[in-house]
Design a protein around this motif. Structure first.
Motif, PDB file in Angstrom:
ATOM      1  N   ALA A  71      49.506  42.565  43.697  1.00  0.00           N
ATOM      2  CA  ALA A  71      48.412  41.719  43.220  1.00  0.00           C
ATOM      3  C   ALA A  71      47.407  42.536  42.417  1.00  0.00           C
ATOM      4  O   ALA A  71      46.994  42.147  41.313  1.00  0.00           O
ATOM      5  CB  ALA A  71      47.721  41.041  44.403  1.00  0.00           C
ATOM      6  N   HIS A  72      47.006  43.672  42.951  1.00  0.00           N
ATOM      7  CA  HIS A  72      46.036  44.513  42.246  1.00  0.00           C
ATOM      8  C   HIS A  72      46.664  45.121  40.994  1.00  0.00           C
ATOM      9  O   HIS A  72      45.990  45.313  39.979  1.00  0.00           O
ATOM     10  CB  HIS A  72      45.527  45.620  43.166  1.00  0.00           C
ATOM     11  CG  HIS A  72      44.202  46.184  42.759  1.00  0.00           C
ATOM     12  ND1 HIS A  72      44.080  47.238  41.878  1.00  0.00           N
ATOM     13  CD2 HIS A  72      42.935  45.825  43.080  1.00  0.00           C
ATOM     14  CE1 HIS A  72      42.806  47.516  41.686  1.00  0.00           C
ATOM     15  NE2 HIS A  72      42.085  46.681  42.406  1.00  0.00           N
ATOM     16  N   HIS A  73      47.964  45.388  41.067  1.00  0.00           N
ATOM     17  CA  HIS A  73      48.694  45.912  39.908  1.00  0.00           C
ATOM     18  C   HIS A  73      48.655  44.911  38.753  1.00  0.00           C
ATOM     19  O   HIS A  73      48.535  45.298  37.582  1.00  0.00           O
ATOM     20  CB  HIS A  73      50.142  46.204  40.309  1.00  0.00           C
ATOM     21  CG  HIS A  73      50.965  46.837  39.229  1.00  0.00           C
ATOM     22  ND1 HIS A  73      50.764  48.122  38.786  1.00  0.00           N
ATOM     23  CD2 HIS A  73      52.002  46.353  38.487  1.00  0.00           C
ATOM     24  CE1 HIS A  73      51.624  48.409  37.824  1.00  0.00           C
ATOM     25  NE2 HIS A  73      52.382  47.355  37.625  1.00  0.00           N
ATOM     26  N   HIS A  74      48.750  43.622  39.090  1.00  0.00           N
ATOM     27  CA  HIS A  74      48.693  42.616  38.033  1.00  0.00           C
ATOM     28  C   HIS A  74      47.310  42.587  37.382  1.00  0.00           C
ATOM     29  O   HIS A  74      47.195  42.453  36.156  1.00  0.00           O
ATOM     30  CB  HIS A  74      49.009  41.231  38.602  1.00  0.00           C
ATOM     31  CG  HIS A  74      48.794  40.123  37.609  1.00  0.00           C
ATOM     32  ND1 HIS A  74      49.719  39.809  36.637  1.00  0.00           N
ATOM     33  CD2 HIS A  74      47.744  39.281  37.417  1.00  0.00           C
ATOM     34  CE1 HIS A  74      49.245  38.822  35.894  1.00  0.00           C
ATOM     35  NE2 HIS A  74      48.058  38.488  36.342  1.00  0.00           N
ATOM     36  N   LEU A  75      46.276  42.723  38.179  1.00  0.00           N
ATOM     37  CA  LEU A  75      44.920  42.666  37.638  1.00  0.00           C
ATOM     38  C   LEU A  75      44.594  43.898  36.810  1.00  0.00           C
ATOM     39  O   LEU A  75      43.880  43.808  35.805  1.00  0.00           O
ATOM     40  CB  LEU A  75      43.913  42.543  38.782  1.00  0.00           C
ATOM     41  CG  LEU A  75      44.007  41.274  39.636  1.00  0.00           C
ATOM     42  CD1 LEU A  75      43.043  41.362  40.807  1.00  0.00           C
ATOM     43  CD2 LEU A  75      43.721  40.034  38.801  1.00  0.00           C
ATOM     44  N   LEU A  76      45.097  45.038  37.238  1.00  0.00           N
ATOM     45  CA  LEU A  76      44.737  46.295  36.585  1.00  0.00           C
ATOM     46  C   LEU A  76      45.841  47.309  36.848  1.00  0.00           C
ATOM     47  O   LEU A  76      45.931  47.862  37.940  1.00  0.00           O
ATOM     48  CB  LEU A  76      43.396  46.798  37.158  1.00  0.00           C
ATOM     49  CG  LEU A  76      42.689  47.945  36.446  1.00  0.00           C
ATOM     50  CD1 LEU A  76      42.341  47.549  35.020  1.00  0.00           C
ATOM     51  CD2 LEU A  76      41.439  48.337  37.212  1.00  0.00           C
ATOM     52  N   LYS A  77      46.692  47.541  35.872  1.00  0.00           N
ATOM     53  CA  LYS A  77      47.829  48.434  36.057  1.00  0.00           C
ATOM     54  C   LYS A  77      47.424  49.884  35.839  1.00  0.00           C
ATOM     55  O   LYS A  77      46.833  50.227  34.824  1.00  0.00           O
ATOM     56  CB  LYS A  77      48.963  48.058  35.089  1.00  0.00           C
ATOM     57  CG  LYS A  77      49.572  46.695  35.340  1.00  0.00           C
ATOM     58  CD  LYS A  77      50.704  46.422  34.356  1.00  0.00           C
ATOM     59  CE  LYS A  77      51.325  45.053  34.600  1.00  0.00           C
ATOM     60  NZ  LYS A  77      52.417  44.762  33.652  1.00  0.00           N
ATOM     61  N   LEU A  78      47.765  50.718  36.811  1.00  0.00           N
ATOM     62  CA  LEU A  78      47.439  52.136  36.706  1.00  0.00           C
ATOM     63  C   LEU A  78      48.110  52.764  35.491  1.00  0.00           C
ATOM     64  O   LEU A  78      47.489  53.565  34.781  1.00  0.00           O
ATOM     65  CB  LEU A  78      47.867  52.867  37.983  1.00  0.00           C
ATOM     66  CG  LEU A  78      47.616  54.375  38.016  1.00  0.00           C
ATOM     67  CD1 LEU A  78      46.133  54.686  37.903  1.00  0.00           C
ATOM     68  CD2 LEU A  78      48.195  54.981  39.291  1.00  0.00           C
ATOM     69  N   GLU A  79      49.356  52.387  35.247  1.00  0.00           N
ATOM     70  CA  GLU A  79      50.077  52.958  34.099  1.00  0.00           C
ATOM     71  C   GLU A  79      49.398  52.603  32.776  1.00  0.00           C
ATOM     72  O   GLU A  79      49.307  53.440  31.868  1.00  0.00           O
ATOM     73  CB  GLU A  79      51.521  52.463  34.084  1.00  0.00           C
ATOM     74  CG  GLU A  79      52.355  52.897  35.272  1.00  0.00           C
ATOM     75  CD  GLU A  79      52.171  52.001  36.485  1.00  0.00           C
ATOM     76  OE1 GLU A  79      52.824  52.272  37.514  1.00  0.00           O
ATOM     77  OE2 GLU A  79      51.376  51.035  36.415  1.00  0.00           O
ATOM     78  N   ASP A  80      48.913  51.375  32.679  1.00  0.00           N
ATOM     79  CA  ASP A  80      48.195  50.967  31.469  1.00  0.00           C
ATOM     80  C   ASP A  80      46.903  51.753  31.314  1.00  0.00           C
ATOM     81  O   ASP A  80      46.545  52.181  30.203  1.00  0.00           O
ATOM     82  CB  ASP A  80      47.880  49.465  31.516  1.00  0.00           C
ATOM     83  CG  ASP A  80      49.119  48.609  31.366  1.00  0.00           C
ATOM     84  OD1 ASP A  80      50.180  49.152  30.995  1.00  0.00           O
ATOM     85  OD2 ASP A  80      49.037  47.391  31.622  1.00  0.00           O
ATOM     86  N   MET A  81      46.197  51.940  32.428  1.00  0.00           N
ATOM     87  CA  MET A  81      44.941  52.697  32.379  1.00  0.00           C
ATOM     88  C   MET A  81      45.191  54.141  31.958  1.00  0.00           C
ATOM     89  O   MET A  81      44.447  54.712  31.149  1.00  0.00           O
ATOM     90  CB  MET A  81      44.263  52.652  33.750  1.00  0.00           C
ATOM     91  CG  MET A  81      43.807  51.264  34.170  1.00  0.00           C
ATOM     92  SD  MET A  81      43.158  51.261  35.860  1.00  0.00           S
ATOM     93  CE  MET A  81      41.711  52.299  35.670  1.00  0.00           C
ATOM     94  N   GLN A  82      46.237  54.739  32.508  1.00  0.00           N
ATOM     95  CA  GLN A  82      46.568  56.124  32.148  1.00  0.00           C
ATOM     96  C   GLN A  82      46.903  56.233  30.667  1.00  0.00           C
ATOM     97  O   GLN A  82      46.510  57.205  30.003  1.00  0.00           O
ATOM     98  CB  GLN A  82      47.741  56.606  33.010  1.00  0.00           C
ATOM     99  CG  GLN A  82      47.391  56.791  34.475  1.00  0.00           C
ATOM    100  CD  GLN A  82      48.597  57.034  35.350  1.00  0.00           C
ATOM    101  OE1 GLN A  82      49.710  56.583  35.036  1.00  0.00           O
ATOM    102  NE2 GLN A  82      48.426  57.749  36.448  1.00  0.00           N
ATOM    103  N   ASP A  83      47.612  55.238  30.158  1.00  0.00           N
ATOM    104  CA  ASP A  83      47.954  55.226  28.736  1.00  0.00           C
ATOM    105  C   ASP A  83      46.703  55.107  27.873  1.00  0.00           C
ATOM    106  O   ASP A  83      46.565  55.798  26.856  1.00  0.00           O
ATOM    107  CB  ASP A  83      48.903  54.058  28.440  1.00  0.00           C
ATOM    108  CG  ASP A  83      49.187  53.904  26.961  1.00  0.00           C
ATOM    109  OD1 ASP A  83      49.866  54.775  26.388  1.00  0.00           O
ATOM    110  OD2 ASP A  83      48.701  52.910  26.353  1.00  0.00           O
ATOM    111  N   ILE A  84      45.764  54.250  28.292  1.00  0.00           N
ATOM    112  CA  ILE A  84      44.529  54.056  27.532  1.00  0.00           C
ATOM    113  C   ILE A  84      43.686  55.323  27.532  1.00  0.00           C
ATOM    114  O   ILE A  84      43.166  55.748  26.499  1.00  0.00           O
ATOM    115  CB  ILE A  84      43.732  52.868  28.117  1.00  0.00           C
ATOM    116  CG1 ILE A  84      44.495  51.560  27.879  1.00  0.00           C
ATOM    117  CG2 ILE A  84      42.340  52.784  27.488  1.00  0.00           C
ATOM    118  CD1 ILE A  84      43.966  50.391  28.691  1.00  0.00           C
ATOM    119  N   VAL A  85      43.544  55.939  28.704  1.00  0.00           N
ATOM    120  CA  VAL A  85      42.731  57.151  28.824  1.00  0.00           C
ATOM    121  C   VAL A  85      43.317  58.298  28.001  1.00  0.00           C
ATOM    122  O   VAL A  85      42.578  59.145  27.482  1.00  0.00           O
ATOM    123  CB  VAL A  85      42.600  57.556  30.310  1.00  0.00           C
ATOM    124  CG1 VAL A  85      41.983  58.940  30.453  1.00  0.00           C
ATOM    125  CG2 VAL A  85      41.750  56.532  31.062  1.00  0.00           C
TER     126      VAL A  85
END
Length: 225
Positions: A71-85
């Motif tokens: 559920a939390h992965h759908h709201l905010l994916k760690l992999e996406d955040m790492q890619d953005i950073v």
């Protein structure tokens, strides 16, 4: 000749069944909460054998923990955040991209069960809350803390950093918690132009971050800092 594709096909079928159970369980937990959702109902709605929950997850509690993380992965994916950073962007632009994903999910036309599951758990924590905190929230919070540290230009140990991150993310939580009907009736501007909402969030957050940076940059540092 031995058929080498059979084990692989079996694993793929098993993975598909596990993912289907996870999706259906998420919907049931979102509707009923952990206490009232049974393995029997989940398996019936998923069209699987009653033993499927224990086979794929070990227990109903373990299934619920997997649902919380998903559920939390759908709201905010760690992999996406790492890619953005990791992108070649200014720190505040990275923040904007991350917040944009949350805003679009929170204000989208169709609510995902993930938001309701997370909200239920945050509002009425169960014994499985630590799984949500440690497996889903903590890694993302650490990454966000590093980004805020970069934006503010302050040492990681600065007390205001953690408070700044909490205050920064609170509006996102409010968007998820506030019922759509309430937003539509009391604050219709929240349900309209998502990009305009994001612009205002960044303006509001930017002013606060600037104030925090100025406050703690001017504060005397403790010995050895």
């Amino acid at each position: 000749m031995q058929n080498k594709t059979a084990p692989r096909a079996g694993r793929q079928d098993g993975d598909a069944t596990r993912q289907h159970l996870l999706e259906v369980a998420g919907q049931v937990f979102a509707e009923r909460g952990f206490a009232d959702a049974t393995s029997k109902e989940i398996c019936a709605r998923a069209g699987t054998n009653i033993a499927a929950v224990n086979y794929h997850f070990g227990s109903r509690g373990a299934l619920y923990e997997a649902v919380l993380v998903e559920a939390h992965h759908h709201l905010l994916k760690l992999e996406d955040m790492q890619d953005i950073v990791a992108r070649d962007l200014a720190p505040r632009e990275k923040l904007r991209v991350i917040l944009r994903g949350i805003v679009l999910r929170a204000t989208g036309p169709q609510a995902h069960w993930g938001a309701r599951v997370v909200i239920r758990e945050l509002m009425s924590p169960t014994e499985h809350a630590p799984a949500l905190v440690h497996k889903a929230i903590a890694p993302k919070a650490l990454l966000m803390l590093g980004l805020v540290c970069e934006i503010l230009g302050l040492p990681p140990a600065t007390p205001g950093l953690q408070r700044a991150l909490f205050l920064l993310m609170s509006p996102c939580l409010a968007l998820l918690v506030a019922p759509r009907e309430m937003r539509a009736n009391l604050f219709p501007a929240l349900s309209g132009d998502a990009e305009a909402l994001l612009d205002d969030m960044m303006t509001y957050a930017g002013a606060g971050l600037d104030a925090i940076a100025a406050k703690y940059s001017a504060s005397p540092r403790p010995p050895g800092a």
